[in-house]
Design an enzyme around this catalytic site. Structure first.
Site, PDB file in Angstrom:
ATOM      1  N   CYS A  61      39.110  39.008  62.108  1.00 18.00           N
ATOM      2  CA  CYS A  61      38.584  38.371  63.332  1.00 18.00           C
ATOM      3  C   CYS A  61      38.835  39.186  64.598  1.00 18.00           C
ATOM      4  O   CYS A  61      38.072  39.106  65.555  1.00 18.00           O
ATOM      5  CB  CYS A  61      39.197  36.988  63.497  1.00 18.00           C
ATOM      6  SG  CYS A  61      38.848  35.942  62.090  1.00 18.00           S
ATOM      7  N   HIS A  73      36.947  34.843  70.453  1.00 25.24           N
ATOM      8  CA  HIS A  73      36.459  34.877  69.070  1.00 25.24           C
ATOM      9  C   HIS A  73      36.118  33.442  68.673  1.00 25.24           C
ATOM     10  O   HIS A  73      36.888  32.515  68.939  1.00 25.24           O
ATOM     11  CB  HIS A  73      37.540  35.457  68.164  1.00 25.24           C
ATOM     12  CG  HIS A  73      37.335  35.132  66.719  1.00 25.24           C
ATOM     13  ND1 HIS A  73      36.161  35.421  66.075  1.00 25.24           N
ATOM     14  CD2 HIS A  73      38.142  34.511  65.805  1.00 25.24           C
ATOM     15  CE1 HIS A  73      36.254  34.997  64.817  1.00 25.24           C
ATOM     16  NE2 HIS A  73      37.439  34.438  64.637  1.00 25.24           N
ATOM     17  N   ASN A 132      31.670  30.834  62.331  1.00 18.70           N
ATOM     18  CA  ASN A 132      32.611  31.923  62.606  1.00 18.70           C
ATOM     19  C   ASN A 132      32.089  33.187  61.917  1.00 18.70           C
ATOM     20  O   ASN A 132      32.043  33.246  60.694  1.00 18.70           O
ATOM     21  CB  ASN A 132      33.985  31.504  62.059  1.00 18.70           C
ATOM     22  CG  ASN A 132      35.057  32.557  62.220  1.00 18.70           C
ATOM     23  OD1 ASN A 132      34.773  33.718  62.493  1.00 18.70           O
ATOM     24  ND2 ASN A 132      36.301  32.154  62.034  1.00 18.70           N
TER      25      ASN A 132
HETATM   26  O1  UT7 Z   1      38.735  33.074  62.412  1.00 20.34           O
HETATM   27  C1  UT7 Z   1      40.117  32.844  62.299  1.00 20.34           C
HETATM   28  C2  UT7 Z   1      40.403  32.217  61.019  1.00 20.34           C
HETATM   29  N1  UT7 Z   1      40.258  30.825  60.841  1.00 20.34           N
HETATM   30  C3  UT7 Z   1      40.612  29.881  61.716  1.00 20.34           C
HETATM   31  O2  UT7 Z   1      40.913  30.068  62.855  1.00 20.34           O
HETATM   32  C4  UT7 Z   1      40.639  28.485  61.151  1.00 20.34           C
HETATM   33  C5  UT7 Z   1      41.677  27.615  61.799  1.00 20.34           C
HETATM   34  N2  UT7 Z   1      41.757  26.306  61.185  1.00 20.34           N
HETATM   35  C6  UT7 Z   1      40.771  25.388  61.295  1.00 20.34           C
HETATM   36  O3  UT7 Z   1      39.775  25.621  61.947  1.00 20.34           O
HETATM   37  C7  UT7 Z   1      40.970  24.040  60.621  1.00 20.34           C
HETATM   38  O4  UT7 Z   1      42.258  23.984  60.049  1.00 20.34           O
HETATM   39  C8  UT7 Z   1      39.892  23.712  59.536  1.00 20.34           C
HETATM   40  C9  UT7 Z   1      38.563  23.451  60.214  1.00 20.34           C
HETATM   41  C10 UT7 Z   1      39.782  24.861  58.541  1.00 20.34           C
HETATM   42  C11 UT7 Z   1      40.285  22.463  58.738  1.00 20.34           C
HETATM   43  O5  UT7 Z   1      40.436  21.379  59.640  1.00 20.34           O
HETATM   44  P1  UT7 Z   1      41.759  20.488  59.585  1.00 20.34           P
HETATM   45  O6  UT7 Z   1      41.577  19.435  60.578  1.00 20.34           O
HETATM   46  O7  UT7 Z   1      42.934  21.407  59.762  1.00 20.34           O
HETATM   47  O8  UT7 Z   1      41.688  19.866  58.129  1.00 20.34           O
HETATM   48  P2  UT7 Z   1      42.722  20.007  56.914  1.00 20.34           P
HETATM   49  O9  UT7 Z   1      42.600  21.347  56.278  1.00 20.34           O
HETATM   50  O10 UT7 Z   1      44.079  19.546  57.361  1.00 20.34           O
HETATM   51  O11 UT7 Z   1      42.129  18.936  55.905  1.00 20.34           O
HETATM   52  C12 UT7 Z   1      42.057  17.548  56.258  1.00 20.34           C
HETATM   53  C13 UT7 Z   1      41.257  16.815  55.178  1.00 20.34           C
HETATM   54  C14 UT7 Z   1      41.718  17.135  53.770  1.00 20.34           C
HETATM   55  O12 UT7 Z   1      41.585  15.957  52.999  1.00 20.34           O
HETATM   56  P3  UT7 Z   1      42.861  15.013  52.695  1.00 20.34           P
HETATM   57  O13 UT7 Z   1      43.847  15.887  51.970  1.00 20.34           O
HETATM   58  O14 UT7 Z   1      43.354  14.569  54.026  1.00 20.34           O
HETATM   59  O15 UT7 Z   1      42.272  13.928  51.861  1.00 20.34           O
HETATM   60  C15 UT7 Z   1      40.723  18.144  53.289  1.00 20.34           C
HETATM   61  O16 UT7 Z   1      40.562  18.140  51.890  1.00 20.34           O
HETATM   62  O17 UT7 Z   1      39.878  17.220  55.239  1.00 20.34           O
HETATM   63  C16 UT7 Z   1      39.457  17.664  53.954  1.00 20.34           C
HETATM   64  N3  UT7 Z   1      38.456  18.708  54.143  1.00 20.34           N
HETATM   65  C17 UT7 Z   1      37.134  18.449  54.253  1.00 20.34           C
HETATM   66  N4  UT7 Z   1      36.448  17.295  54.200  1.00 20.34           N
HETATM   67  C18 UT7 Z   1      35.109  17.364  54.348  1.00 20.34           C
HETATM   68  C19 UT7 Z   1      38.650  20.045  54.239  1.00 20.34           C
HETATM   69  N5  UT7 Z   1      37.469  20.662  54.428  1.00 20.34           N
HETATM   70  C20 UT7 Z   1      36.516  19.687  54.435  1.00 20.34           C
HETATM   71  C21 UT7 Z   1      35.123  19.695  54.568  1.00 20.34           C
HETATM   72  N6  UT7 Z   1      34.464  18.527  54.530  1.00 20.34           N
HETATM   73  N7  UT7 Z   1      34.429  20.845  54.763  1.00 20.34           N
END
Ligand code: UT7
Length: 348
Positions: free
Chosen positions: A114, A275, A305
């Protein structure tokens, strides 16, 4: 000492638009979840056979070169940032050199995910300052779609990323106070495995942490067993919440570092182009720095992204929309896998 300035800028995004609803046909996700957590509405995916990271980079480069008022034959150095190269090796820089019929100039590939474009800009800036080169082409391009898994197991990764490319031509300027004022580069490998793709690689399990959630792997290498392939070991791995927590600290830190170096304050920024990792990260950074909406440019809603391509695509769109004028103070900042993070402050 002479400085470097952006003399030409361009971007290219593929035609194929995939909305959140399109993705929900392949995996358990929803438009509501994706928009609420990331701000993304749609992204572009390259044509599977016709477009590559290099060909998209070339399209962006053609625009940047034309806007700089030069030809491809005038370019005297190439820096190509990507994490999704056409080949494992050689890099995309030489492929671009060949396809654009450039002279036998140097071509350097940068693998900083990134923050790759901001790192590349910093490297180019040093070559211009020393007088070594006069027309450096800096490209950030990604074709993520080829390596993404559209099953529910990978939904936290695959809904975020999109394809595209951006490019700039850097040239020297004698005008005091114009161009790149400073660049700031950082890394911390302590959490290298938090956002990574382990194959192909030579890791032989040396660094793999024994944590639940990490893909089960026994040996690194270029060839994988069917079991490893089926277990998803060759897919990108990301602990999203851990990346998020670190990003919201390091983004403001590296922006403040750039401002302090130039005796400036956040209120002096005309446009921050972060970014495009997650709209929530950009909004958090905006709030921490006390910036108004018109001081920050985001386009993740349309493209997702695009990793090394996100900063030049956003910078180019902002410039084309008339949001950057001569004399404006522009701040670029990025954070991602490694972790690596970086900023650049420019007087347009
Ligand atoms: O470019 C630099 C690199 N990347 C980043 O900067 C990414 C930084 N992180 C993020 O943007 C966020 O952490 C994400 C968008 C990746 C994820 O969002 P979050 O609010 O941190 O969600 P989480 O990973 O804590 O997951 C929460 C819930 C989980 O379900 P349970 O365990 O609570 O039942 C996941 O399984 O959301 C679920 N989940 C989804 N549900 C529907 C994860 N991805 C999805 C999805 N659709 N695409």
């Amino acid at each position: 000492m002479q400085h470097s300035k952006i003399a030409g800028i361009g971007y290219y995004v593929p035609k194929n638009v995939y909305t959140n609803t399109d993705l929900s046909r392949f995996m358990e996700t929803s438009d509501e979840w994706i928009q609420e957590r990331t701000g993304i509405k749609e992204r572009r995916f390259a044509d599977r056979l016709g477009e590559t990271t290099t060909t998209m980079g070339i399209e962006a480069a053609k625009v940047a070169i034309a806007r700089a008022g030069i030809t491809a034959q005038d370019v005297d150095f190439i820096i190509f940032a990507t994490l999704s190269p056409d080949y494992y090796f050689p890099g995309c820089g030489v492929l671009l050199q060949r396809e654009m019929k450039m002279k036998e100039i140097g071509a350097l590939d940068i693998r900083n995910q990134c923050s790759g474009f901001v790192y590349a800009l910093s490297v180019a800036d040093q070559f211009i300052k020393t007088g070594m080169y006069k027309n450096i082409l800096v490209v950030g391009s990604e074709k993520h779609s080829f390596a993404m898994d559209f099953e529910t197991r990978s939904r936290n990764v695959s809904v975020i990323f999109g394809d595209g490319a951006g490019a700039v031509v850097l040239q020297p300027t004698q005008k005091e106070g114009q161009g790149i004022l400073s660049t700031h580069l950082h890394s911390d490998g302590a959490d290298a495995e938090i956002l990574a793709m382990f194959y192909p690689g030579s890791h032989a399990n040396k660094w793999m942490p024994e944590k639940p959630g990490y893909p089960a792997q026994e040996l690194g290498g270029l060839f994988m067993t069917t079991e490893q392939l089926e277990s998803g070991a060759a897919l990108p791995y990301m602990d999203g919440p851990a990346v998020f927590k670190k990003a919201v600290v390091k983004f403001p830190e590296v922006i403040k570092e750039a401002l302090a170096k130039n005796n400036l304050e956040a209120k002096d920024i005309d446009l921050l182009v972060p970014h495009q990792a997650n709209l929530r990260i950009s909004q958090y950074v905006q709030q921490l720095l006390g910036l108004r909406d018109d001081q920050v440019f985001n386009n993740i809603q349309k493209y997702g992204n695009t990793t090394a391509a996100s900063v030049p695509i956003a910078l180019c769109e902002a410039w084309e929309a008339g949001k950057i004028k001569e004399g404006d103070l522009v701040c670029l900042a990025a954070f991602g896998s490694g972790f690596t993070w970086a900023s650049a402050l420019l007087r347009w």
